[in-house]
Design a protein around this motif. Sequence first.
Motif, short mmCIF file in Angstrom:
data_model
loop_
_atom_site.label_atom_id
_atom_site.label_comp_id
_atom_site.label_asym_id
_atom_site.label_seq_id
_atom_site.Cartn_x
_atom_site.Cartn_y
_atom_site.Cartn_z
N ARG A 18 0.81 -1.22 0.00
CA ARG A 18 0.00 0.00 0.00
C ARG A 18 0.85 1.27 0.00
NH1 ARG A 18 -4.97 1.32 4.24
NH2 ARG A 18 -5.32 3.48 3.58
N PHE A 19 1.96 1.29 0.78
CA PHE A 19 2.72 2.53 0.95
C PHE A 19 4.12 2.48 0.36
CE2 PHE A 19 -0.40 2.48 4.44
CZ PHE A 19 -1.04 3.68 4.20
N LYS A 20 4.52 1.33 -0.14
CA LYS A 20 5.82 1.18 -0.80
C LYS A 20 6.98 1.71 0.05
CE LYS A 20 4.06 -0.50 -4.66
NZ LYS A 20 2.62 -0.45 -4.34
N ASP A 21 7.82 2.56 -0.55
CA ASP A 21 9.02 3.04 0.13
C ASP A 21 8.71 3.88 1.36
OD1 ASP A 21 10.54 1.77 -1.76
OD2 ASP A 21 10.98 3.57 -2.92
N GLY A 22 7.53 4.49 1.40
CA GLY A 22 7.16 5.27 2.57
C GLY A 22 7.12 4.40 3.82
N PHE A 23 6.62 3.19 3.68
CA PHE A 23 6.57 2.27 4.81
C PHE A 23 7.97 1.77 5.16
CE2 PHE A 23 6.05 -2.15 6.43
CZ PHE A 23 5.45 -1.83 7.64
N VAL A 24 8.76 1.47 4.17
CA VAL A 24 10.12 0.99 4.42
C VAL A 24 10.93 2.06 5.15
CG1 VAL A 24 12.28 0.23 3.36
CG2 VAL A 24 10.08 -0.57 2.45
N ASN A 25 10.88 3.29 4.66
CA ASN A 25 11.64 4.36 5.30
C ASN A 25 11.06 4.76 6.66
OD1 ASN A 25 13.52 4.65 3.19
ND2 ASN A 25 12.10 5.93 2.02
N GLY A 26 9.73 4.84 6.72
CA GLY A 26 9.11 5.33 7.95
C GLY A 26 9.09 4.31 9.06
N TYR A 27 8.83 3.03 8.72
CA TYR A 27 8.73 2.02 9.78
C TYR A 27 10.02 1.21 9.91
CZ TYR A 27 7.39 -1.95 12.57
OH TYR A 27 7.35 -2.90 13.56
N VAL A 28 10.42 0.55 8.85
CA VAL A 28 11.55 -0.38 8.93
C VAL A 28 12.83 0.36 9.31
CG1 VAL A 28 12.93 -2.07 7.69
CG2 VAL A 28 10.46 -1.90 7.26
#
Length: 552
Positions: A231-241
């Motif tokens: 759903r959020f692509k790189d935004g999730f990787v950068n923001g969460y992971v």
Amino acid sequence: MPKLSAHDAAVALLAAALIVVVLFWRLGAPSFWDPDEAHYAETSREMITTSDWSAPFYNEQPFFDKPVLFHQLQGTAMRLVGDPELGARLVPALAALGLIAITVWFGTVTISRDVGVVAGLMLAASPGVFGLARYAILDTLFTMFMFGGAACLAVAALGARPRLQWAGYLAIALGVQTKGPIALVLCGLTMLLLMALSGDLRRRLLALHWAAGLVIIAAVSAPWFVYMYIRFKDGFVNGYVLDENFRLFAATRFANQPGFGFYFQILAVALLPWTGLLVGRLLDDARAVRRGERLDGVETMLWVWTLAIVGFFTLSTFKLDHYVFPAAPALCLLCARAWSDLRADPTSARHRASRIGLYLVGPFLVVAGVGAGYFLIARLELPRAALMIPAGLTLAGGVATVGTLLRRARPPRVPWLATGALLATYAGLILFVLPALEGRKVVPDVAHWLAARAEPADRIASFQLNRWNPAYRFYVGRHTVFLDDPTEATAFFLAPQPFYCVMRRDAYDRFVAQGVPLTLHYEREGLWATSGRALWRTGAPLARFVVVSGSR
């Protein structure tokens, strides 16, 4: 059905009183104060408002801080309960109740019934549980899943009850869904340390079905992470992971972080008045190991669980006091075991340091009473009846000290006096201190005032409210622009669209002096501090909060 003894009835009455007062009494009465609980509550409320239960949002932006399970449970409670504060805090309170029950069960099945009961009472009466069970964040839920899962795995390994391991894997999976992969990291680190320290524990632990367990954990927890990436692509990787895991642990994103001994200080305070007893148990166990004695599997597991949690978060560059809360049930079990061993043999050389620690329980209550008196008298304006809190603690500490001396360090079966004194203290805090603080928390009232008068087309903003921003956002109930830079704020104020903004009076005076056209609509004086820790350090600094708009 066996008849309930007078002792068991008295213990049940004490436990019920602790649970009611510590966990549930006036749970929804205080408005949100600390920014974390307001932030979490607002995220859960937006989940209700949007009917998007799969991804958390805060201020209408994706919120990648933690997985979704806590917000789903908190949002459900808020939807079922009409009182938003009560609904937001209900899940942590129920999780604390579950954690206490798990602690009693684990102590009972692995050590003895008396140890399980005493450990449960110590945990229920601990300052850490009183604080976090009434705090609308996820740590009590995470601890319940984590310690519950570890307890099931430990009993499965030690007690030859292999079916319990499946409940353990499921609980750990729910822990991952609550706070992320840190649940796996802490459990895995504990297991590796146990296998390195003890051949017997290594054999028992490796007999469990870890491969199938990891499949269960992945099947339960992985789908949400995959969904969020899709759903959020790189935004999730950068923001969460990256941001909320790797960088938070290893990078220096935040200044003025506590030093190496921070968590030892936190645990020392959170376990009062049992801190001396715990230190004594540690010294006794260390001396035994130096003499070549082997600690049993339960003792080893409890210490290693504590070591893994405290050690891991001590190495992190970012520290918050509640991160080490998962160690609390294990430490209470160790204290309860020391209590039980002293009751069985108070003169044993094996328990020499624990005996000294027992003598310190009363003096620590006295110290707590003096500290509470300083806080109530020097920091807050409270009715005279509130002085019963420090007076009761001090008196109980004196009586406990004399009683321990007279009994020659043979404790009673249950720590009646200390837990009763703590129970009375919490009741006094709820009756006197929380209402006194509530009268000074004016930001919720300011936000309510603004929300009742703002038109749908009005922009809503705050300027340099800092840690008050989440509470303001929750109570204003609308998308909010958080302004921090004066130049950015001036541009916002000079734009043609109508707006309302909350700021401190001194900031308003500076803008007016610079010629920014602002109209003052409402003004209140209230607390600037946003936590009890800040009040303890600085007293009760007051600020004047104002609601302003552009000249209309």
